[in-house]
Each structure stands twice: as C-alpha cells, then as structure tokens.
Design a protein around this motif. Structure first.
Motif, PDB file in Angstrom:
ATOM      1  N   UNK A  86       0.816  -1.110  -0.099  1.00 15.15           N
ATOM      2  CA  UNK A  86      -0.018  -0.044   0.043  1.00 15.15           C
ATOM      3  C   UNK A  86       1.100   1.160  -0.028  1.00 15.15           C
ATOM      4  N   UNK A  87       0.762   2.079  -1.003  1.00 13.82           N
ATOM      5  CA  UNK A  87       1.723   3.195  -1.354  1.00 13.82           C
ATOM      6  C   UNK A  87       0.651   4.390  -1.609  1.00 13.82           C
ATOM      7  N   UNK A  88       0.195   5.225  -0.905  1.00 14.25           N
ATOM      8  CA  UNK A  88      -0.812   6.147  -1.480  1.00 14.25           C
ATOM      9  C   UNK A  88      -0.241   6.982  -2.283  1.00 14.25           C
ATOM     10  N   UNK A 145      -6.987   3.694  -5.700  1.00 12.01           N
ATOM     11  CA  UNK A 145      -7.881   4.357  -5.061  1.00 12.01           C
ATOM     12  C   UNK A 145      -8.255   5.613  -5.608  1.00 12.01           C
ATOM     13  N   UNK A 146      -9.519   6.199  -5.866  1.00 11.32           N
ATOM     14  CA  UNK A 146      -9.922   7.393  -5.902  1.00 11.32           C
ATOM     15  C   UNK A 146     -10.157   8.188  -4.762  1.00 11.32           C
ATOM     16  N   UNK A 147      -9.419   9.476  -4.769  1.00  4.99           N
ATOM     17  CA  UNK A 147      -9.380  10.299  -3.715  1.00  4.99           C
ATOM     18  C   UNK A 147     -10.879  11.081  -3.926  1.00  4.99           C
ATOM     19  N   UNK A 270      -5.181  15.569   0.753  1.00 10.35           N
ATOM     20  CA  UNK A 270      -5.241  14.205   1.272  1.00 10.35           C
ATOM     21  C   UNK A 270      -4.162  13.687   1.863  1.00 10.35           C
ATOM     22  N   UNK A 271      -4.243  12.719   2.862  1.00  9.85           N
ATOM     23  CA  UNK A 271      -3.175  12.232   3.460  1.00  9.85           C
ATOM     24  C   UNK A 271      -2.168  11.087   3.075  1.00  9.85           C
ATOM     25  N   UNK A 279      -5.732  17.112   5.677  1.00  6.85           N
ATOM     26  CA  UNK A 279      -7.025  17.246   6.175  1.00  6.85           C
ATOM     27  C   UNK A 279      -7.879  16.364   5.839  1.00  6.85           C
ATOM     28  N   UNK A 280      -7.757  15.489   4.753  1.00  6.14           N
ATOM     29  CA  UNK A 280      -8.702  14.650   4.034  1.00  6.14           C
ATOM     30  C   UNK A 280      -8.143  13.215   4.286  1.00  6.14           C
ATOM     31  N   UNK A 281      -8.596  12.521   5.136  1.00  3.45           N
ATOM     32  CA  UNK A 281      -8.215  11.056   5.296  1.00  3.45           C
ATOM     33  C   UNK A 281      -8.841   9.952   4.500  1.00  3.45           C
ATOM     34  N   UNK A 282      -7.927   9.059   4.112  1.00  4.71           N
ATOM     35  CA  UNK A 282      -8.308   8.255   2.950  1.00  4.71           C
ATOM     36  C   UNK A 282      -8.155   6.739   3.389  1.00  4.71           C
ATOM     37  N   UNK A 283      -7.913   6.596   4.599  1.00  2.90           N
ATOM     38  CA  UNK A 283      -7.532   4.876   5.102  1.00  2.90           C
ATOM     39  C   UNK A 283      -8.861   4.281   5.028  1.00  2.90           C
ATOM     40  N   UNK A 284      -9.826   4.582   5.122  1.00  4.86           N
ATOM     41  CA  UNK A 284     -11.204   3.599   4.671  1.00  4.86           C
ATOM     42  C   UNK A 284     -11.099   3.169   3.367  1.00  4.86           C
ATOM     43  N   UNK A 285     -10.866   4.176   2.406  1.00  7.64           N
ATOM     44  CA  UNK A 285     -10.765   3.816   1.116  1.00  7.64           C
ATOM     45  C   UNK A 285      -9.560   3.017   0.666  1.00  7.64           C
TER      46      UNK A 285
END
Length: 296
Positions: A86-88, A145-147, A270-271, A279-285
């Motif tokens: 996992x590499x955002x 994953x789309x932000x 996004x983080x 400010x915008x967390x993406x862990x659930x996605x």
C-alpha cells in the motif's frame, strides 16, 4: 489466510489506520543505516504463512525504495504466503516518455522494479497521463483508489457553493468527478509549461465565478508554481482568494509560503503524504482497496 500490515519507517500511522479498518494486526519494520550509508531492515513479526501488506510513504522515493525492496524480499524468505504494497503516493509516474534523446522512462523502470518484488499494489490517483492505466506498465495486480469521494465529502461539509477550478487539462479528471459528486460547476484552465518552475495559466474565455467560492483542485502539488499561478489569475480576474486542494502534497515550507503569497487562503491535501496540510483522510478507501486485492 491472516493479513498483517507492516509499516516501513514513516508509515507507522498509515499502517495503524488501515489495520484498524481491516481488523487485522499491524507492526513496524526496523531499519538501520550503517555509517557507510547501507541499510538493513528487520521484520518484527513472524510472517510465515501470512499475507504481508507493506505500508510505505514513497515521497522522496530514492531513499525509501531500497528498504521497501529489502522488506519485501525478507518477507518472502521468511515464509510469507503473499506480499502486497500500500503506497498512497506512487512515485516515478511523471516520466512516461523519452522527452530527450537518451532519457530513461523511469515510470516503466520503477514499475518493473516493484512488480518483481510484490504481488499487488494499492495506491491513490497515480499521475496517469500517457499511460492509459497502471496495467500498461505494472505486471502485478493493481488497485487505484480514487480520492474524489473523500474530497467531495470534505467540500460538502466545509465549503458552501463552491466552483471547482482545474489549473490544467490534466486535472480535468479529478475536477469533473468531484464537481459532479457535489453538484457544483467547474472550469479548467489552460497551462503552458516552459520549465519545472515556469508556467503560465489562463482562464477559459467567458468563465464566470457565478458568486461561488473558487476551489483549485489538482492531483500533485510539488513545486507549487502551477497552483500559485492559477491563484494569481483568479485573484486578478476578481474571483477572490481561492481554496486549494491537492491529492498529493509534496510542497516544502518555501513553496507553502509562495502559495499563500499568491492569494490562496487555505491549502489542504489528502493524507497520501504526511504533510501539515493533511485534512482529508483516505484510510477507509485504502482498506477497501486492500480488500479488493485480497478478496477479504
């Protein structure tokens, strides 16, 4: 098969947040740098028979890629049944052509490197321009994953009556998606790039603010010059000080100051890369992306 998240240095928080969503174990990977600059890594968990998902923050990739490859290889040697990543932020996507004779096409080279080390890759909005998809250069399973859903949700709660503005044609895919999700209008600027830090952007003829709050949206903010130029154009056109959002924030302190001097009243991201603007967390996605790769 059990899944365990193992964090490369700097990705500890990322691994913990994703593991919490997946209800699986998480641990860290120890990295030691010798005086001569070489690095050794040590897995702190028994990975035999398990699915190992490495979590990595790959901004400044030159110094972070070798520890990642060492960790993936160690996991396999220690009996991991599968090794994923996992590499955002996925680096080395900009160089997707040979722009000058003799240049390396580093996006393809980096893809070969990762594809030889892991079984799947989960990332967020890679900078796809000339490549139609990651499958064009990666030979392992990939999930993008789309932000946009998270950005749209953040805007709904923070910005009344926005108008989305893309600073260049490459941003249209994110701008149009977010605008559609929140029912807002959008416009896309035209950009002329003369160099890494020399760009000129223009608003489409006849574009109107419509009394709305301008929101600049781009996938990557690195030098910050494109967003700064776009902000100045909006301010000069009487649109007021814009908010700016980037999926991946790579800007340093000097670039942040430049953004604010250009008229941007707030810069958020996004983080995908640890940054003060997150400010915008993406862990659930991201967790959903891991499930898509693992059938969990």
């Amino acid at each position: 098969m059990n899944t365990i998240l193992l964090a490369l240095p700097g990705a500890e928080s990322l691994a913990e947040r994703i593991a919490a969503e997946l209800h699986c174990a998480a641990n860290t990977i120890e990295a030691h740098r010798f005086p001569d600059g070489e690095t050794v890594v040590r897995l702190r968990s028994d990975v035999a028979g398990q699915r190992v998902v490495l979590a990595a923050q790959l901004d400044h990739p030159d110094e972070k890629t070798l520890p990642l490859l060492f960790a993936a290889d160690a996991a396999r040697e220690l009996g991991a049944a599968e090794v994923g990543l996992v590499a955002p932020y996925l680096p080395y996507m900009r160089q997707d052509d040979r722009f000058r004779p003799g240049e390396a096409i580093t996006s393809r080279t980096f893809a070969r490197l990762l594809s030889s080390s892991v079984d799947f890759v989960v990332t967020v909005d890679p900078h796809l321009h000339r490549w139609p998809s990651l499958d064009a250069i990666y030979t392992v399973r990939t999930h993008v994953v789309a932000a946009a859903p998270a950005i749209a949700e953040w805007l709904r709660g923070k910005v009344p009556d926005p108008i989305l503005v893309g600073p260049d044609s490459e941003s249209v895919q994110w701008v149009a998606d977010v605008a559609q999700r929140i029912g807002a209008p959008h416009v896309v600027m035209t950009k002329l790039r003369r160099g890494d830090r020399d760009v000129q952007v223009t608003l489409p003829e006849g574009a109107q603010r419509q009394g709305r709050t301008p929101v600049l949206l781009d996938d990557i903010a690195s030098s910050g010059h494109t967003l700064a130029q776009a902000s100045q154009v909006l301010c000069d056109a009487g649109w007021g000080e814009p908010l700016a959002i980037a999926v991946h924030a790579l800007v340093d302190d000097a670039s942040l100051h430049m953004l604010h001097r250009s008229g941007i009243r707030r810069f958020v991201s996004c983080d995908t890369v640890p940054h003060p603007s997150n400010a915008i967390g993406l862990a659930p996605l991201l967790a959903r992306g891991v499930r898509a790769m693992t059938g969990g």
